[in-house]
Design a protein around this motif. Structure first.
Motif, short mmCIF file in Angstrom:
data_model
loop_
_atom_site.label_atom_id
_atom_site.label_comp_id
_atom_site.label_asym_id
_atom_site.label_seq_id
_atom_site.Cartn_x
_atom_site.Cartn_y
_atom_site.Cartn_z
N PHE A 1 51.91 35.30 12.37
CA PHE A 1 52.47 36.08 13.40
C PHE A 1 51.59 37.37 13.96
N ALA A 2 50.75 37.77 13.13
CA ALA A 2 50.26 39.00 13.50
C ALA A 2 49.03 39.33 12.53
N PRO A 3 48.05 38.62 12.76
CA PRO A 3 46.71 38.59 11.89
C PRO A 3 46.21 40.05 11.59
N LYS A 4 46.35 40.95 12.64
CA LYS A 4 45.65 42.16 12.10
C LYS A 4 46.75 43.41 11.62
N ALA A 5 47.96 43.10 12.08
CA ALA A 5 48.94 44.04 11.73
C ALA A 5 49.40 43.73 10.15
N HIS A 6 49.41 42.45 9.88
CA HIS A 6 50.11 41.96 8.71
C HIS A 6 49.25 42.38 7.26
N LEU A 7 49.91 43.22 6.44
CA LEU A 7 49.69 43.93 5.31
C LEU A 7 49.97 43.06 4.04
N GLY A 8 50.95 42.20 4.23
CA GLY A 8 51.37 41.27 3.35
C GLY A 8 52.79 40.92 3.48
N SER A 9 53.28 39.79 2.82
CA SER A 9 54.59 39.18 2.95
C SER A 9 55.34 39.11 1.65
N ALA A 10 56.59 39.73 1.49
CA ALA A 10 57.40 39.60 0.40
C ALA A 10 58.08 38.38 0.80
N VAL A 11 57.81 37.37 -0.08
CA VAL A 11 58.18 35.84 0.26
C VAL A 11 59.33 35.60 -1.01
N ILE A 12 60.49 35.36 -0.51
CA ILE A 12 61.39 34.64 -1.51
C ILE A 12 61.32 33.16 -1.69
#
Ligand code: GUN
Length: 381
Positions: A264-275
């Motif tokens: 959703f945000a290739p530039k902004a994304h720093l990581g995803s806390a995935v469940i």
């Protein structure tokens, strides 16, 4: 595997067009009309365990409900024709939830997963009447002989994200778009900030509450107000990628939560806390099929593979990725706990002495902000 369309839902449970509008207006808290009488129960498919999932928001393509849906699909795949799963999405935390669960039981479901905190009282009510159905309530705290509660240590994912945030913020001010003010969410906010302060103890944080789990326009407005207030790295406890999308538009950074939101945000994304709910759903179905289902309170974290920070952005320095890996390893082998003192609230009061580790009772009751977060928790004394 069966999904339920809006039209089928109207037929199945006798909803009026208006109550379906309420049903589909995710996150809304209006009380719906009194539940319609349950239709005659459909005969369960021979030999199959029927399992129903109740979702609070649309499945969408990322986030809390999406991850539950991945878990549902995974068990359907794993157990094949031993089980038949179905789900209803966008069920508000109101009398509609009760109606949907009663209907699921009427359709022959013997195991029902109610996947949002606000379903608690409705689960208790329905479970009290339907003793031959086992209920699993995500993130609640009330059990019964036929009700188990389960959760993920989302705060561990928030802490790992915080480490990255602490390294990447230039304004030394991070922010959180918060959903519903319950201890789980306050714990996540604090854990994110503790992670950031493990890199720089002087980091400050701001929080904006939207009071809903899923409300993309509000989530976006809250993100905008954080950015306008000087925040340049954001976390959220809401269900959509709106915060990340806003970050992308405004040239700041943010995290995905619950699911992988990197797309959703290739530039902004720093990581995803995935469940990952699949290990827990697998265990429950195995127990139920073996006639060994039992009530309890299950809280799985990094150690059990239930949560992790994934897809850390390429521009995060290797030294910081190593710090994330070290904290993650410590969570796995028990040598590191996020909530280890000294921890003070934002009035300077010490809540955990140096070296003290919070127990589950402490963690489940958190209703304060740690040092460095602006404001007070809604409703806290
Ligand atoms: N319902 C939708 N999202 C959430 C969440 O993050 N936590 C809880 N407890 N319930 C939810």
């Amino acid at each position: 595997m069966r999904t339920v369309s809006k039209r089928a839902l109207i037929k199945m449970i006798g909803l009026s067009a208006m109550s379906v509008a309420v049903l589909t207006a995710c996150g809304k808290k209006e009380e719906a009309a009194a539940p319609a009488p349950a239709p005659a129960a459909a005969a369960p498919a021979a030999g199959k365990l029927k399992i129903g999932y109740v979702y609070v928001s649309p499945i969408g393509d990322g986030g809390w409900t999406f991850q539950h849906e991945l878990g549902r699909k995974a068990i359907q795949e794993k157990f094949g024709d031993k089980i038949e799963t179905s789900m209803v999405e966008s069920v508000p935390e109101s009398a509609d939830a009760e109606r949907v669960m009663r209907d699921m039981a009427g359709q022959g479901n013997k195991l029902i997963f109610a996947t949002s905190f606000g379903y608690q009282e409705f689960v208790q009510k329905v479970a009290g009447d339907l003793k031959d159905v086992n209920f699993e309530h995500a993130t609640g705290y009330k059990t019964a002989d036929n009700v188990a509660v389960y959760d993920t240590k989302t705060f561990e994912g928030a802490y790992l994200a915080g480490i990255v945030a602490g390294a990447m913020t230039k304004t030394r001010t991070v922010g959180v778009v918060a959903s519903v003010p319950i201890p789980e969410v306050v714990r996540n906010i604090n854990s994110f900030v503790l992670g950031a302060q493990s890199i720089d103890p002087s980091i400050k944080a701001k929080v904006v509450w939207v009071n809903e789990w899923f409300a993309p326009p509000k989530e976006s407005e809250a993100a905008t107000s954080l950015i306008n207030g000087g925040v340049d790295v954001m976390y959220q406890n809401t269900n959509s990628p709106a915060v990340l999308k806003t970050a992308e538009e405004r040239g700041v950074r943010a995290f995905g939560k619950d699911g992988d939101m990197s797309a959703f945000a290739p530039k902004a994304h720093l990581g995803s806390a995935v469940i990952d709910w699949t290990p827990y759903y697998t265990k429950v179905v195995e127990d139920k099929l073996a006639g060994k289902w039992q009530t309890g309170n299950f809280w799985w974290g990094v150690k059990e593979g239930a949560i992790d920070l994934k897809k850390i952005a390429d521009d995060v320095p290797q030294e910081i990725k190593d710090k994330v890996a070290k904290a993650r390893d410590g969570m796995k082998d028990g040598s590191f706990a996020v909530w280890t003192g000294p921890i003070k609230d934002n009035t300077g009061k010490e809540l955990l002495a140096a070296g003290a580790k919070a127990d589950d009772a402490f963690l489940r009751g958190i209703n304060f902000y740690v040092n460095g977060i602006e404001g007070t928790v809604p409703g806290a004394k």
